[in-house]
Design an enzyme around this catalytic site. Sequence first.
Site, short mmCIF file in Angstrom:
data_model
loop_
_atom_site.label_atom_id
_atom_site.label_comp_id
_atom_site.label_asym_id
_atom_site.label_seq_id
_atom_site.Cartn_x
_atom_site.Cartn_y
_atom_site.Cartn_z
N HIS A 98 0.84 -1.20 0.00
CA HIS A 98 0.00 0.00 0.00
C HIS A 98 0.87 1.25 0.00
O HIS A 98 1.65 1.46 0.92
CB HIS A 98 -0.92 0.01 1.23
CG HIS A 98 -2.08 -0.93 1.09
ND1 HIS A 98 -3.34 -0.62 1.55
CD2 HIS A 98 -2.18 -2.14 0.52
CE1 HIS A 98 -4.16 -1.62 1.27
NE2 HIS A 98 -3.47 -2.56 0.65
N TYR A 107 -9.65 5.52 6.70
CA TYR A 107 -9.89 5.87 8.10
C TYR A 107 -10.95 6.96 8.09
O TYR A 107 -10.70 8.07 7.61
CB TYR A 107 -8.61 6.42 8.73
CG TYR A 107 -7.53 5.38 8.97
CD1 TYR A 107 -6.64 5.01 7.97
CD2 TYR A 107 -7.38 4.78 10.22
CE1 TYR A 107 -5.64 4.07 8.19
CE2 TYR A 107 -6.38 3.84 10.46
CZ TYR A 107 -5.51 3.49 9.44
OH TYR A 107 -4.53 2.57 9.68
N PRO A 141 -5.20 0.70 18.20
CA PRO A 141 -4.83 0.19 16.87
C PRO A 141 -4.91 1.21 15.73
O PRO A 141 -4.53 0.89 14.61
CB PRO A 141 -5.84 -0.94 16.63
CG PRO A 141 -7.00 -0.62 17.51
CD PRO A 141 -6.46 0.11 18.69
N LYS A 143 0.32 0.22 14.82
CA LYS A 143 1.71 0.14 15.28
C LYS A 143 2.04 -1.09 16.13
O LYS A 143 3.22 -1.41 16.34
CB LYS A 143 2.05 1.38 16.12
CG LYS A 143 2.09 2.66 15.32
CD LYS A 143 3.37 2.74 14.50
CE LYS A 143 3.28 3.71 13.36
NZ LYS A 143 3.45 3.11 12.05
N TYR A 177 3.35 6.90 9.85
CA TYR A 177 2.57 5.73 9.45
C TYR A 177 3.46 4.64 8.84
O TYR A 177 3.31 3.46 9.16
CB TYR A 177 1.46 6.15 8.47
CG TYR A 177 0.39 5.09 8.32
CD1 TYR A 177 -0.70 5.05 9.19
CD2 TYR A 177 0.48 4.11 7.34
CE1 TYR A 177 -1.67 4.07 9.08
CE2 TYR A 177 -0.49 3.12 7.22
CZ TYR A 177 -1.56 3.11 8.09
OH TYR A 177 -2.51 2.13 8.00
C1 PHB Z 1 -6.25 -4.13 9.98
O1 PHB Z 1 -6.27 -4.35 8.76
O2 PHB Z 1 -6.53 -5.01 10.80
C2 PHB Z 1 -5.88 -2.79 10.47
C3 PHB Z 1 -5.43 -1.83 9.57
C4 PHB Z 1 -5.08 -0.58 10.01
C5 PHB Z 1 -5.20 -0.27 11.35
C6 PHB Z 1 -5.64 -1.21 12.26
C7 PHB Z 1 -5.99 -2.47 11.81
O3 PHB Z 1 -4.88 0.98 11.78
#
Ligand code: PHB
Length: 397
Positions: free
Chosen positions: A72, A200, A292, A296, A384
């Site tokens: 990504h 997000y 989450p 990280k 990130y």
């Molecule tokens: C996930 O794909 O489980 C995932 C992706 C990004 C995050 C948290 C979890 O910030």
Amino acid sequence: MKTQVAIIGAGPAGLMLAHLLHLAGIESVIIEARSRGYVEGRIRAGVLEQGTVDLLSATGVGERMRREGLLHQGIEIGFAGKRHRIDMQQLTGQAVMVYGQHEVVKDLIEARLHEGGEIVFEAGSVSIVGFDGASPLVRYEADGMKREIHCDYIAGCDGFHGVCRPSVPANALTIYERDYPFGWLGVLADAAPSQDELVYMNHTNGFALFSMRSPTVTRLYLQCDPSEDIAHWSDDRIWGELLCRFKCSDGWQPNVGRITQKSITPMRSFVTEPMQFGRLFLAGDAAHIVPPTGAKGMNLAIADVRVLARALVDFYIGGSTARLEHYSQICLRRIWKAQRFSWWMTSMLHQFPDANPFDRRRQIADLDYVTSSLIAARSLAENYVGLPMDEPDQWNG
Ligand code: PHB
């Protein structure tokens, strides 16, 4: 039994540590309370920073990740019904890999067993003693028999609820923590991801995250009450809420499919200082937890054991304990920056029940700033994809 390093826990931290030690010719044994099937099936987050990807590749355990993982180069931040792309590749020259944590665990277990390494699964009544002196000892039960492992060092990689951290006298550790008044309801759905990058989303009903695991599996999360009973979330209710929160002016939405797994996780920020007591070294979730939102958790665990493996190599091969003595200090500097980033992403994207109208306006300003200023976006992207694993310090020879 006797070994050089006894590792408690077969999650990403414990397994990666054993692998790195093996490459340097240092012996270890992993003691895990759960079964192999359990740890390989435990669904967790799935974003690997560039540094984690590079380490897995450089140490020969990245082959399936490179084949099946999804690279990504950007993420999207959404608010007020509009998505904004943060181009991480352009802003930082780096990217992340979407590859489930349990897939990393499977690859590491396979490598470990292939190398002839020892992992004791389903160990009962695990306890650790003697690490305040020169002769640490791990006790456990297997096949109805009491067993002991004598070792030089113990690595506590047994997660937030493990036995290692509570084995340290409470007055020797300082805990820094913050709870959040919400949790994440996570689902796996048999549905092709409707776009290639993560979203997000800040919505007035609460945060939502669009992620994926493969070309046929979508991973989705919803902010919810942390004490909520999952039984109150029917699949129809989950999809209704997801489609509402992701509603965008361009008509984009996730594809709907059969939900194959759902669970609610609370969110917290937590740091233990120091991460060492005598001959016990804590790594990963045993020492710190992040919410989450910044993706990280596993990356921090991998970064810890990278430092710990180096420190143990300095000791066994180079005869120096300097890096072992500074293990906490080296790790915590980077951990606190990841804590800050995870807290900031969480604060920017979620609805806080006690927020007043000023807080809500300020939150929208934060989102507007980070999605319209290249400099702010670059800072988000830098964090990130992961801050450098090797910060200059006096122990880096
Ligand atoms: C996930 O794909 O489980 C995932 C992706 C990004 C995050 C948290 C979890 O910030």
